[in-house]
Scaffold this motif. Structure first.
Motif, mmCIF file in Angstrom:
data_model
loop_
_atom_site.group_PDB
_atom_site.id
_atom_site.type_symbol
_atom_site.label_atom_id
_atom_site.label_comp_id
_atom_site.label_asym_id
_atom_site.label_seq_id
_atom_site.Cartn_x
_atom_site.Cartn_y
_atom_site.Cartn_z
ATOM 1 N N GLU A 203 0.849 -1.186 0.000
ATOM 2 C CA GLU A 203 0.000 0.000 0.000
ATOM 3 C C GLU A 203 0.886 1.239 0.000
ATOM 4 O O GLU A 203 2.002 1.225 0.537
ATOM 5 C CB GLU A 203 -0.890 -0.007 1.243
ATOM 6 C CG GLU A 203 -1.905 1.108 1.315
ATOM 7 C CD GLU A 203 -2.791 0.965 2.546
ATOM 8 O OE1 GLU A 203 -3.816 0.268 2.456
ATOM 9 O OE2 GLU A 203 -2.442 1.542 3.602
ATOM 10 N N ASP A 208 -3.686 4.564 -0.045
ATOM 11 C CA ASP A 208 -4.454 4.096 -1.194
ATOM 12 C C ASP A 208 -3.563 3.212 -2.064
ATOM 13 O O ASP A 208 -2.433 2.887 -1.707
ATOM 14 C CB ASP A 208 -5.021 5.273 -1.996
ATOM 15 C CG ASP A 208 -3.932 6.234 -2.477
ATOM 16 O OD1 ASP A 208 -2.732 5.910 -2.344
ATOM 17 O OD2 ASP A 208 -4.284 7.321 -2.984
ATOM 18 N N ASP A 238 -5.943 -1.117 -6.096
ATOM 19 C CA ASP A 238 -6.856 0.015 -5.989
ATOM 20 C C ASP A 238 -6.262 1.244 -6.663
ATOM 21 O O ASP A 238 -5.048 1.349 -6.851
ATOM 22 C CB ASP A 238 -7.136 0.332 -4.521
ATOM 23 C CG ASP A 238 -7.919 -0.761 -3.826
ATOM 24 O OD1 ASP A 238 -8.559 -1.564 -4.528
ATOM 25 O OD2 ASP A 238 -7.877 -0.819 -2.584
ATOM 26 N N THR A 240 -5.226 5.251 -7.094
ATOM 27 C CA THR A 240 -4.617 6.265 -6.235
ATOM 28 C C THR A 240 -5.109 7.642 -6.675
ATOM 29 O O THR A 240 -5.614 7.818 -7.780
ATOM 30 C CB THR A 240 -3.081 6.228 -6.317
ATOM 31 O OG1 THR A 240 -2.655 6.617 -7.635
ATOM 32 C CG2 THR A 240 -2.555 4.849 -5.991
ATOM 33 N N GLU A 271 -7.506 1.944 -11.303
ATOM 34 C CA GLU A 271 -7.867 0.722 -10.594
ATOM 35 C C GLU A 271 -7.690 -0.470 -11.542
ATOM 36 O O GLU A 271 -8.108 -0.425 -12.701
ATOM 37 C CB GLU A 271 -9.314 0.802 -10.125
ATOM 38 C CG GLU A 271 -9.785 -0.454 -9.395
ATOM 39 C CD GLU A 271 -11.266 -0.450 -9.125
ATOM 40 O OE1 GLU A 271 -11.687 -1.031 -8.100
ATOM 41 O OE2 GLU A 271 -12.027 0.126 -9.929
#
Length: 876
Positions: A203, A208, A238, A240, A271
């Motif tokens: 991460e 994020d 995910d 950012t 994503e």
């Protein structure tokens, strides 16, 4: 075939230095794989051999007459990133990759630049076989990559690789088109037993971009005489955001508009969902010197990224057509007129005249419509798609044992590769459909399909030299097709409200119309001869010639000369000179598309058309021809005990480079001439661009690599330095037709010359003990030109450019060997969270962050900041 088993002190010293090199940061000349649990004594038995760059017997990288990097598969695992592009760019300073936020298809498949040239100037191989291009064309490629169509490297998982070989030298005479900057060969694992399983989670420091990856590899026997090696990877990442609220959005909030999103325009990584890849590599001994092989992959992922915010007061074709003076109102009933709504406040929603439009209880409201009713705070389309990549190569190789071809080694192969990009737009409209417009669209897809058949032969001929003369020759046939598949009807439909000023097609990325759809195909064949001779114990010479004929633009012949001379046991000199070419892709010659770009602070739809389209011809376009290159390089190799260093200078001249032209505004005279020629739908086009052979460049640089291994701190330490200086200069720009603007403007020239840093370097230290290992790397990024979406910098407008400062980042990883098979690791990239250059006022005092960004898009270190990760690996 003659064999020479003499002890060679230079080769021994080089091999020893290479064998003791181990670190992910070892780049540009001597990266060495090792099992993470290997001891120092085992390291000395490892010799890194490169297949790429020579059709003779494989050579160690110290004996190669051209610079070759080798990155071992286990080294790639020492990266927190799961993206192959990030893995190899941290290892090779002359390779650069930008983040490309909000860049249309370039967000889905990021282009990479070797030695400052475009992504499609580097040839990609898998197991020595040409890999197909991606279907994505980088329409918004950040200057250098505008229009580039290279291979999709990101589909290749690190766990599938035995090693990566990077040839940093022109090689079109050996491998054909696309090898102007060099060649990257991904060599797949070929073990018949054992395997590994790995879980990685990470991460960004910002909280994020959370990523989880599962990867596995297994080797199995295929009868008693073969192998099947299977690798699989599954990951999710995910998105950012490195964004601030746009200035216009802040104004709406202050004026009382309660429908504004917290961040209206996101700058960051997209994503990535359900990213799955399976690679299979297999081989079978057929007996009598023959072998069959087969390898291939299936890969698929869904990518979703951001787009530009549509201002609810002034977005043309949706909310206003006069810059926000009046609201664009649709007259639903032709018999009932709609009032004019003057935008007189900071929030039109609170105006009394707008309330009449939005209120369905009044006669006026029932028969009039404004898109503020559907999107009262404006809207930001999301752009994404599904990328599917498949490939299969089958062949047989061996040595003829009798007859006319006795003692000739052969390799017959056939391969097919397919890449499909299916696009999707959400949270947007086809404004010409009015209130009936959907908000999700499938604009269509691109499909790239390539088929290649090759016959390669090698003969070792006694010629009275130190070693037998190597004579390689062969032929190749290739068919490349690019297919455009039309989107759903709503994505391109001309709705009933187009005559009232509403725009056509899904806003931001209109769908491909049926007349744009089709399959475009090109075939070519090639023949080559490649000779290499060890004239003496000290002198190695090579010559390659290749002839290619295309059924579109004709033929081309290219050459390459190489040589290495060993001065003594420690020193060797090497040099090369070559010509090269890059054929325009079928996609570049035929694709049509509509892009959204910024023009004087306003989003404008711009049509990209084939260069032979009548509109393009009107503006100076013409049929594409190949890029041609001439390059030369020379360098030195020094090795002594555990010290190994190489220094290479290169110079690459490229003429008729292919790129996307600048956006050219259509004049009334242009439209009149085109109507007279029978061209339809001219009034809806504001700007036009096309691919063109428009300029020449010279790129030069220096690669320096130094490695040293020693016993230190009761363990084994390896220290590595890699440095690259690279500079590109635009030598010529085509002269436009009289009265026409330049096809390539000074802004693009500035980007080509200044976007990438001239200096990059890595310094790494890898330390290993019995139960622990430690890795640290410092990354240096030199000054570069800061560019953001509203950048207007160019030599023609001095004072608007921004020279972003040099930066240093640090990476580190610590590993603990729980058992001989089980390893736990924790690490961080950009350990101290060094920030890239923030957006600032230009020298002329122009604001550069009106569109929500925090950092310049051209940051070579990315824009996301520090990233930490943990990893667990099990080998069996």
């Amino acid at each position: 075939m003659k064999h020479n088993n003499k002890y060679h002190p230079v080769a021994h010293a080089v091999k020893y230095a290479i064998a003791t090199t181990f670190a992910l940061g070892i780049a540009s000349g001597a990266a060495v794989a090792q099992e993470e649990s290997d001891t120092a004594s085992k390291e000395q038995n490892i010799e890194k051999i490169a297949v790429v760059g020579s059709r003779s017997a494989p050579r160690s990288i110290g004996d190669s007459p051209v610079p070759v990097d080798i990155i071992g598969g286990d080294e790639l695992a020492k990266s927190g990133s799961s993206d192959m592009l990030n893995m190899i760019t941290t290892a090779v300073p002359s390779l650069n990759v930008h983040s490309n936020p909000i860049s249309d298809a370039a967000t889905l498949i990021r282009p990479a630049n070797l030695r400052g040239l475009s992504a499609d100037s580097t040839l990609i191989l898998t197991n020595g076989k040409r890999r197909h291009k991606a279907s994505v064309i980088a329409f918004l490629g950040g200057g250098i990559n505008d229009g580039a169509q290279g291979a999709d490297i990101s589909v290749i998982p690190g766990i599938a690789l035995k090693q990566v070989e990077i040839l940093r030298d022109g090689a079109a005479a050996q491998y054909g088109s696309d090898a102007i900057a060099g060649v990257i060969n991904f060599v797949l694992k070929d073990a018949a037993d054992g395997g590994s399983f790995e879980v990685k989670h990470g991460e960004y420091y910002e909280g994020d971009g959370t990523s989880t990856e599962y990867a596995a590899n297994i080797g199995m026997p295929l009868t008693d005489d073969g192998f099947v090696n299977i690798s699989a990877q599954y990951k999710n990442s995910d998105a950012t955001s490195r964004s601030v609220q746009r200035a216009d959005a802040l104004g709406f909030i202050a004026a009382g508009n309660n429908f504004i999103a917290p961040i209206t325009q996101v700058w960051g990584s997209p994503e990535i969902k359900d990213d799955i890849t399976i690679f299979v590599n297999s081989g079978l001994d057929l007996g009598n010197g023959g072998e069959a092989y087969m390898f291939g992959n299936y890969s698929e992922r869904d990518v979703t990224g951001g787009f530009y915010y549509r201002n609810p007061h002034n977005r043309p074709g949706v909310f206003s057509n006069d810059g926000g003076e009046t609201l664009l109102v649709a007259q639903l009933d032709p018999n009932i007129a709609c009032p004019t709504v003057n935008i007189t406040s900071g929030n039109v929603l609170d105006q009394a005249d707008y309330a009449l439009i939005a209120d369905p209880n009044t006669a006026v409201g029932q028969n009039c419509f404004a898109f503020n009713e559907l999107f009262p705070g404006g809207f930001t389309p999301t752009f994404g798609g599904n990328v599917t990549d498949t490939a299969l190569a089958i062949g047989t190789k061996g040595e003829f044992k009798d007859g006319w071809f006795k003692d000739i080694m052969y390799d017959f192969s056939g391969s097919v590769g397919r890449n499909e990009s299916t696009y999707k737009m959400t949270n947007t409209v086809n404004a010409s459909l009015g209130p009936e417009s959907p908000t999700e669209f499938n604009p269509g897809k691109y499909i790239q399909l390539e088929k290649t058949f090759s016959a390669d032969f090698v003969k070792f001929v006694p010629a009275g030299l130190y070693e037998d003369l190597t004579v390689a020759f062969g032929a190749q046939w290739t068919e490349e097709s690019f297919e455009v598949v039309a989107g759903d009807v709503a994505s391109f439909a001309v709705g009933p409200y187009v005559d009232q000023g509403f725009s056509i097609g899904s806003n931001g990325f209109p769908g491909f119309k049926p007349e744009d759809a089709g399959v475009y195909t090109r075939r070519n064949y090639a023949a080559y001869v490649d000779m290499e001779a060890e004239v003496s114990e000290a002198l190695l010479l090579g010559l390659a010639l290749r002839y290619e004929d295309y059924d579109t633009f004709g033929d081309t012949t290219n050459y390459k000369l190489t040589g290495q001379y060993r001065l003594n046991d420690d020193w060797a000199l090497r040099a090369s000179t070559s010509s090269g070419f890059r054929a325009p892709t079928v996609g570049q010659s035929n694709v049509s598309n509509v892009q959204t770009n910024l023009e004087s602070g306003v989003l404008v739809d711009s049509a990209l058309l084939p260069p032979t389209n009548p509109i393009s011809l009107q503006l100076g376009g013409q049929e594409l021809t190949p890029e041609e290159s001439t390059s030369y390089a020379f360098g030195m190799v020094y090795s002594y005990n555990s010290f190994f260093v190489t220094l290479d200078y290169y110079n690459i001249e490229v003429t008729d480079r292919i790129s996307q032209s600048s956006k050219i505004n259509l004049t009334d005279a242009d439209r009149d001439a085109l109507r007279a020629a029978g061209v339809r739908n001219i009034d809806s086009i504001q700007q036009v661009s096309f691919f063109t052979n428009d300029f020449d460049t010279t790129t030069q640089g220096i690669d320096l690599v130094a490695n040293y291994a020693m016993d230190i701190l009761n363990g084994r330490g390896t220290f590595s330095l890699a440095y690259n200086w690279n500079e590109t200069e635009v030598d010529r720009i085509s002269t436009p037709p009289e009265g026409r603007p330049a096809i390539t403007g000074p802004d693009k020239v500035s980007r080509l010359e200044n976007d990438l840093p001239n200096h990059r370097a890595t310094l790494s230290w890898n330390q290993s003990w019995d139960d622990w290992s430690f890795f640290a790397r410092a990354n240096y990024y030199g000054e570069y030109q800061g560019v953001h979406v509203d950048w207007v910098g160019s030599p023609a407008e001095p004072g608007t450019e921004v020279n972003a400062a040099a930066k240093v980042t640090f990476d580190a990883e610590v590993s603990y060997y729980v058992t001989d098979n089980f390893v736990l690791a924790a690490g961080a990239q950009n350990l101290f969270d060094a920030e890239p250059e923030k957006l600032q006022l230009t020298q002329a005092g122009v604001a550069n962050n009106e569109f929500g960004g925090k950092y310049y898009e051209t940051s070579p270190m990315g824009i996301n900041g520090g990233y930490y990760y943990v990893r667990a690996s099990y080998k069996f």
